[in-house]
Design an enzyme around this catalytic site. Structure first.
Site, mmCIF file in Angstrom:
data_model
loop_
_atom_site.group_PDB
_atom_site.id
_atom_site.type_symbol
_atom_site.label_atom_id
_atom_site.label_comp_id
_atom_site.label_asym_id
_atom_site.label_seq_id
_atom_site.Cartn_x
_atom_site.Cartn_y
_atom_site.Cartn_z
ATOM 1 N N ASP A 1 68.115 -14.381 -46.032
ATOM 2 C CA ASP A 1 67.233 -13.377 -45.443
ATOM 3 C C ASP A 1 67.814 -13.008 -44.078
ATOM 4 O O ASP A 1 67.610 -13.709 -43.092
ATOM 5 C CB ASP A 1 65.821 -13.948 -45.316
ATOM 6 C CG ASP A 1 64.831 -12.952 -44.752
ATOM 7 O OD1 ASP A 1 65.257 -11.976 -44.100
ATOM 8 O OD2 ASP A 1 63.612 -13.149 -44.927
ATOM 9 N N PHE B 1 60.104 -17.571 -42.247
ATOM 10 C CA PHE B 1 59.231 -16.393 -42.345
ATOM 11 C C PHE B 1 59.946 -15.329 -43.158
ATOM 12 O O PHE B 1 61.079 -14.944 -42.836
ATOM 13 C CB PHE B 1 58.896 -15.843 -40.960
ATOM 14 C CG PHE B 1 57.993 -14.628 -41.009
ATOM 15 C CD1 PHE B 1 56.626 -14.772 -41.157
ATOM 16 C CD2 PHE B 1 58.526 -13.353 -40.931
ATOM 17 C CE1 PHE B 1 55.801 -13.659 -41.229
ATOM 18 C CE2 PHE B 1 57.714 -12.229 -40.992
ATOM 19 C CZ PHE B 1 56.346 -12.386 -41.149
ATOM 20 N N LYS C 1 64.909 -4.388 -40.442
ATOM 21 C CA LYS C 1 64.832 -4.294 -38.993
ATOM 22 C C LYS C 1 65.856 -3.354 -38.362
ATOM 23 O O LYS C 1 65.619 -2.171 -38.207
ATOM 24 C CB LYS C 1 64.880 -5.689 -38.384
ATOM 25 C CG LYS C 1 63.558 -6.451 -38.579
ATOM 26 C CD LYS C 1 63.514 -7.701 -37.752
ATOM 27 C CE LYS C 1 62.192 -8.455 -37.938
ATOM 28 N NZ LYS C 1 61.030 -7.756 -37.389
#
Length: 379
Positions: free
Chosen positions: A211, A130, A240
């Site tokens: 990532d 993702f 995040k």
């Protein structure tokens, strides 16, 4: 002024299946809803609130910057943005940064940098991976259910199973300029990548982008997850936990990586926002060896405690990004935990994901384990 919800028809687009809870306040590892009920937050805003809610260091940094300058635009230099880029470069070991507002935007920047630097449009990513929901990042997301409503997407994407070295090598040819991997597939089930798989990826000709939107900033027990895996990527994406809840993202490009983006190739109106960057600088400073030691200690306690519970088949992950594979639907466990005052996350049909603040204490871990045990017994 108190902001309250307005009675009447729903005014937010239904892009999320939201729980029937309105959160209004947070402190440390706890949050409270509009009815005054307290919850232990082991979702951390989806691995975002890295130092706990309203941590004094990023709070003070953001408040101080708010009193000076909220926005300058990237037509000018900004002290907080320059300071953050320098701090991240020092942690990485020499890198340049593109600052943006989210992990998705950081991935978009990585896709463009790789295409510009290599002249090759192809991307190899992982089944179950993702990387975001804008069209470029979604195109590199290996989850058909998220992609199928929006085809045709950006062409040139190839997907291989996690940890399948032979499939990875077969997927790479002269058209591929980028290999894009999460060190731990977060939304895809909390699946760690093997060091041998990452070593194989690093040995192939395309640029390697890790990532670390979910794994970075200390989440796995080191500042970057790749520090535990024996590789040094060309590109890293972050977001995040970087500013403890304020919107920010970053693409780091190693000093050894080939040049790519130049003036006019890319941009972000709000990227490098002074307030978010000030908070992020405070977070980076706070992620020291003492905090990382707590991540490793409490993560180990969580792994041991979860593995001992009935209905838990096994536990995977690193540090404080963990997935408990259960023998009942994870959605039911998430709901049962919430009913009992504990917020956790799902990551697939049978995986309960835990991503508490990196500051979480032993007593909070014990309390969470007791709630999870009770929730599992009820499902």
């Amino acid at each position: 002024m108190t902001v309250t919800a307005v009675d009447g028809p729903e005014r937010l687009l239904p892009t999320y299946a939201r729980a029937g809870v309105t959160l209004v306040r947070g402190e440390g590892s706890k949050v409270w809803d509009a009815d005054g009920r307290e919850y232990l937050d082991f979702g951390g805003g989806i691995a975002v609130v890295s130092l706990g809610h309203c941590h004094p260091a990023p709070l003070a940094a953001a408040q101080e910057q708010l009193s000076r300058l909220w926005h300058a635009s990237n037509l000018y230099r900004s002290e907080p943005a320059e300071a953050l880029a320098t701090a991240l470069s020092e942690r990485f070991g020499g890198a340049r940064a593109f600052l943006c507002n989210s992990g998705t935007e950081a991935v978009e920047a990585a896709l463009k940098h790789a295409r510009k630097a290599t002249g090759r449009p192809g991307v190899v990513a992982l089944e179950g991976g993702f990387h975001g929901r804008t069209l470029g990042a979604l195109s590199a997301t290996g989850q058909p259910a998220k992609r199928e409503a929006f085809v045709p997407l950006v062409p040139g994407m190839r997907f291989v199973p996690p940890n399948d070295v032979d499939a990875l090598r077969r997927a790479v040819d002269d058209e591929v300029g980028l290999i894009l991997l999460e060190p731990i597939l977060g939304e895809g089930g909390v699946i760690p990548l093997d060091p041998t798989f990452l070593a194989a990826a690093a040995d192939l000709p395309p640029l390697l982008c890790l990532d670390e939107v979910q794994t970075g900033i200390g989440r796995t027990g080191t500042f970057f997850a790749f520090e535990q895996l024996g590789v040094r990527p060309d590109l890293v994406t972050l977001a995040k936990g970087l500013a403890n809840g304020l919107p920010i993202g970053a693409l780091l490009v190693s000093d050894e990586a080939p040049a790519g983006l130049v003036a006019g190739d890319h941009g972000s109106t709000f990227g490098g926002n002074p307030v978010s960057c000030s908070a992020a600088c405070a977070v980076v400073d706070a992620v020291d060896e003492e905090l990382l030691g707590n991540v490793r200690t409490q993560g180990a306690a969580l792994i041991d405690g979860l593995a001992a519970l009935p209905h838990v088949r096994h536990v995977r992950g690193r540090g404080l990004l963990l997935g408990a594979v259960v023998d009942t639907p994870s959605s039911a466990v998430v709901a049962a935990c919430r009913e009992r005052g504990l917020l956790v996350l799902g990551a697939g049909d049978d995986v309960v994901r835990l991503a508490p603040p990196l500051t979480v204490g032993a007593a909070e871990v014990e309390a969470a384990l007791a709630v999870i045990a009770d929730a599992l017994a009820s499902c």
